[in-house]
Design an enzyme around this catalytic site. Structure first.
Site, PDB file in Angstrom:
ATOM      1  N   SER A 115      -8.170  -3.264   2.063  1.00  0.00           N
ATOM      2  CA  SER A 115      -7.381  -4.285   1.905  1.00  0.00           C
ATOM      3  C   SER A 115      -5.761  -4.411   1.449  1.00  0.00           C
ATOM      4  CB  SER A 115      -8.338  -4.512   0.661  1.00  0.00           C
ATOM      5  OG  SER A 115      -8.037  -6.448   0.820  1.00  0.00           O
ATOM      6  N   ASP A 131      -2.167 -10.362   2.860  1.00  0.00           N
ATOM      7  CA  ASP A 131      -2.780  -8.815   2.885  1.00  0.00           C
ATOM      8  C   ASP A 131      -2.922  -8.320   4.017  1.00  0.00           C
ATOM      9  OD1 ASP A 131      -5.216  -9.870   2.706  1.00  0.00           O
ATOM     10  OD2 ASP A 131      -6.172  -8.428   1.109  1.00  0.00           O
ATOM     11  N   ASP A 161      -5.945  -7.472   5.463  1.00  0.00           N
ATOM     12  CA  ASP A 161      -7.128  -7.285   6.340  1.00  0.00           C
ATOM     13  C   ASP A 161      -7.488  -9.526   6.185  1.00  0.00           C
ATOM     14  OD1 ASP A 161      -7.898  -7.558   2.819  1.00  0.00           O
ATOM     15  OD2 ASP A 161      -9.471  -7.187   3.319  1.00  0.00           O
ATOM     16  N   ASP A 213      -7.070 -11.492   3.654  1.00  0.00           N
ATOM     17  CA  ASP A 213      -8.221 -12.858   2.872  1.00  0.00           C
ATOM     18  C   ASP A 213      -7.205 -12.944   1.446  1.00  0.00           C
ATOM     19  OD1 ASP A 213      -7.900 -10.495   1.276  1.00  0.00           O
ATOM     20  OD2 ASP A 213     -10.030 -10.232   0.723  1.00  0.00           O
TER      21      ASP A 213
HETATM   22 MG    MG Z   1      -7.717  -8.059   1.078  1.00  0.00          MG
END
Ligand code: MG
Length: 447
Positions: free
Chosen positions: A96, A238, A240, A242
């Site tokens: 992340s 970010d 990834d 999300d």
């Molecule tokens: Mg993330």
């Protein structure tokens, strides 16, 4: 670091190929007991991800699972793919917002939601015990190259975003994907929405050019891009994808807490209903919800906790103050491409600039601090409760004390041996005072 939400560590020091393979096999063994045998696999763009993904796939196949490999995709894309394929679960290889030397495995259940603590604990036990030789045949392996397209098509089909109206506006957008997985989805989404995009860091090579967490102090380059291009909005994700953070048209980061608040306005304007966020999310969400006569329910910190609370109360929208927007109608997970579409829908519907939208709401200030663990939390909390008598007490996740115009949240970290203190008020001085009082109470002997 092994926790109920997954396994995370420094690449090749804590997080080794052997560990990843053992978790892959254990996850396959645990989830495929349900009779389903497909497992979706995806990762962010970190260099270590390719090899970890291969050994995770081998671990899954060793216990008879069929691997559906999405390759480099946003985390929410994996969650949606699990539901799409009717899979037994999914594995996301991504640390992340953590820096490049970290990586992690996160585990998605058959409902597209991250594992609950009980299942997470069983997975950790099975991974450390090792999976016994099984009778199952070696599983298959297929690539799923359509996962992002399906994800974006589902976003564009939502009633909350008037796609043709957004397209007609030709919104000027500045975009920073930090060379993460967002580069596989955000440029395509903005293109579909007719935006005029100036983008940086959309290469998908994992060479993060800065601290990848999309907090204001890391968004200088995006702010410059907004000013240089005259963009109406700056968007940062970010690694990834999300979490989404916003920079206004003057180049000012508005703070991640506004992402979920403004996305919620878009949803509530069309479909008023309950809202759920975590206990550390800015109270500006309460102001937004109140504008539509709606209440906000608070859940413990963590995407899976918020997702389950949303399901329980039939929330129409919610998420976390770190820029993670959840729309249950799409899926129960934080989703940055979704958040981007909802915010562009908001600018289109209201005809306002980002700063005008933000200015419609009270301005709050959040102050954060941390102290070492190792003290008697129960005794400290008792002192705080009597010191702050008159506040509304919530003990779902540490201790949260709430007043009409401020709150204090004291919670032990799930990943570090520290206690986090977070306070919000109408001024940073008032928020800092709450933190200071809480700190002093820590050393007050109980009477
Ligand atoms: Mg993330």
């Amino acid at each position: 670091m092994i926790s109920v939400s997954g396994v995370r560590g420094l690449v090749d020091k804590d997080l080794t190929p052997e560990l990843v393979a053992s978790y892959g096999a254990a996850f396959g063994e645990l989830m495929c007991r349900t009779g389903l045998n497909r497992v979706v696999l995806g990762r962010d763009s970190r260099a270590s991800g390719e090899a970890f993904s291969a050994v995770a796939a081998a671990g899954l196949q060793s216990v008879g699972c069929e691997v559906l490999d999405c390759g480099i995709v946003p985390t929410p894309t994996v969650q949606m793919a699990v539901e799409h394929h009717g899979a037994a679960g999914g594995i996301v290889i991504s640390a992340s917002h953590n820096p490049i030397e970290w990586n992690a495995m996160k585990f998605v259940g058959p409902d597209g939601v991250f594992l609950d603590p009980v299942t997470g604990r069983r997975l950790a036990e099975l991974a450390s015990a090792g999976v016994a030789d099984t009778e199952r045949q070696g599983g298959g392996y297929r690539q799923d190259r359509e996962a992002v397209v399906r994800h974006l098509d589902a976003i564009l089909a939502l009633d909350y975003v008037d796609t043709s109206a957004v397209q007609a506006r030709g919104i000027r957008v500045a975009l920073d994907c930090v060379r993460g997985a967002g580069g596989t989805a955000l440029p395509q989404l903005l293109d579909s929405l007719g935006c005029r995009v100036s983008a940086i860091n959309v290469e998908i090579d994992g060479l993060f050019p800065r601290n990848p967490e999309p907090v204001p102090e890391n968004l200088d380059e995006l702010a410059d891009l907004v000013r240089a291009t005259g963009a109406e909005i700056g968007l940062a994700v970010d690694p990834d994808a999300d979490r989404l953070a916003v920079v206004d048209e003057t180049g000012r980061p508005i703070g991640e807490d506004y992402t979920v608040a403004l996305a919620a306005e878009t949803v509530l304007a069309r479909n008023p209903g309950p809202v759920a966020v975590n206990l550390s999310t800015s109270m500006v969400i309460e102001d937004v919800a109140a504008g539509f006569g709606q209440k906000v329910v608070r859940a413990p910190v963590g995407e899976a906790n918020v997702a389950r609370a949303m399901r329980r109360i039939s929330a129409v929208v919610g998420g976390e103050g770190n820029g993670g927007v959840i729309l249950p109608e799409l899926h129960l997970g934080r989703d940055a491409p979704l958040a981007a579409a909802l915010l562009l829908g908001l600018l289109t519907r209201t005809g306002e600039s980002v700063s005008q939208v933000v200015d419609r709401y009270p301005r709050y200030h959040i102050v954060k601090a941390r102290v070492d663990r190792g003290r008697d939390l129960g005794a400290w909390f008792e002192v705080l409760k009597s010191r702050f008598a008159g506040s509304v007490i919530d003990e779902q996740d540490g201790l949260r004390l709430t007043w009409d115009d401020r709150w204090l949240h004291v919670r032990p970290s799930g990943t570090e041996p520290i206690v986090r203190l977070i306070a919000e008020a109408r001024s940073s001085g008032e928020a800092a005072e709450l933190i200071e009082t809480a700190r002093l109470a820590m050393d007050t002997p109980q009477v």
